[in-house]
Write a protein that holds these residues in place. Structure first.
Motif, short mmCIF file in Angstrom:
data_model
loop_
_atom_site.label_atom_id
_atom_site.label_comp_id
_atom_site.label_asym_id
_atom_site.label_seq_id
_atom_site.Cartn_x
_atom_site.Cartn_y
_atom_site.Cartn_z
N SER A 128 44.33 38.37 46.31
CA SER A 128 45.00 38.14 44.87
C SER A 128 44.25 39.35 44.05
N ILE A 132 40.58 37.55 45.37
CA ILE A 132 40.16 36.45 46.34
C ILE A 132 40.39 36.91 47.12
N THR A 134 41.87 36.22 51.35
CA THR A 134 42.47 35.73 51.99
C THR A 134 43.34 35.88 53.46
N ASP A 135 42.11 35.24 54.43
CA ASP A 135 42.48 35.73 56.01
C ASP A 135 43.53 34.68 56.49
N ASN A 139 41.20 30.98 55.40
CA ASN A 139 39.70 30.89 54.62
C ASN A 139 39.88 32.07 52.88
N THR A 140 38.60 31.57 52.08
CA THR A 140 39.40 32.36 51.17
C THR A 140 37.64 33.57 51.12
N ASN A 142 35.14 35.88 47.38
CA ASN A 142 35.35 36.33 46.62
C ASN A 142 34.65 37.66 46.79
#
Length: 165
Positions: A128, A132, A134-135, A139-140, A142
């Motif tokens: 993003s 961040i 994201t998979d 899951n995220t 930073n």
């Protein structure tokens, strides 16, 4: 009196030197940068254990989203294993570690926000504009540090270990 005009382009400033940090970064591979970083000791040991450190020393173009040592703590807790037990599980390491590698150089200014990016293991992640990751499982992580340049790519540090499906 005669005024002498000097072309500024012809003058050289003996005090101006190249940035020594750029020289250091440009001469180390991704694996060497990780090995020299005190916050990436578990990642370095995991790469060595899985035999992936040699790939990240070779010529090529890679982007590595490198989990810091602190990022591994929740993984150890969730799996109920010690660091040594995790490092001994080469099958798991060979699934997880390539999930953090993109087979091209992507600097912070080149991140394709909101677009799926294929990782070295064939899974995708997206990033993003708030940095961040994201998979595929939601899951995220930073991005906590960017653009550590290497001879064979770039390293960005992250605060979470990404786990493939």
């Amino acid at each position: 009196e005669t005024e002498v005009m000097v072309d500024p382009a012809s003058e050289t400033d003996p005090m101006v030197t190249e940035d020594p940090m750029m020289d250091t970064m440009a001469t180390q591979s991704i694996a060497e940068i990780a090995a020299d970083n005190e916050n990436l000791t578990i990642l370095t040991a995991a790469l060595q254990s899985a035999g992936l450190d040699t790939m990240l020393m070779d010529a090529g173009e890679y982007t590595v989203f490198a989990p810091t040592d602190d990022a591994f703590v929740p993984v150890l807790d969730a799996l109920g294993v010690t660091k040594e037990e995790l490092l001994a599980n080469t099958e798991l390491l060979n699934e997880v570690l390539p999930y953090h590698v993109v087979p091209m150089v992507v600097t912070a200014t080149e991140i394709p926000y909101g677009t799926d990016i294929e990782t070295a293991n064939g899974e995708t992640i997206s990033i993003s504009d708030a940095n961040i990751i994201t998979d595929a499982t939601g899951n995220t992580a930073n991005i906590t540090g960017t653009d550590i340049m290497a001879t064979n790519g770039v390293v960005h540090t992250i605060d979470t270990v990404l786990m493939p499906e």
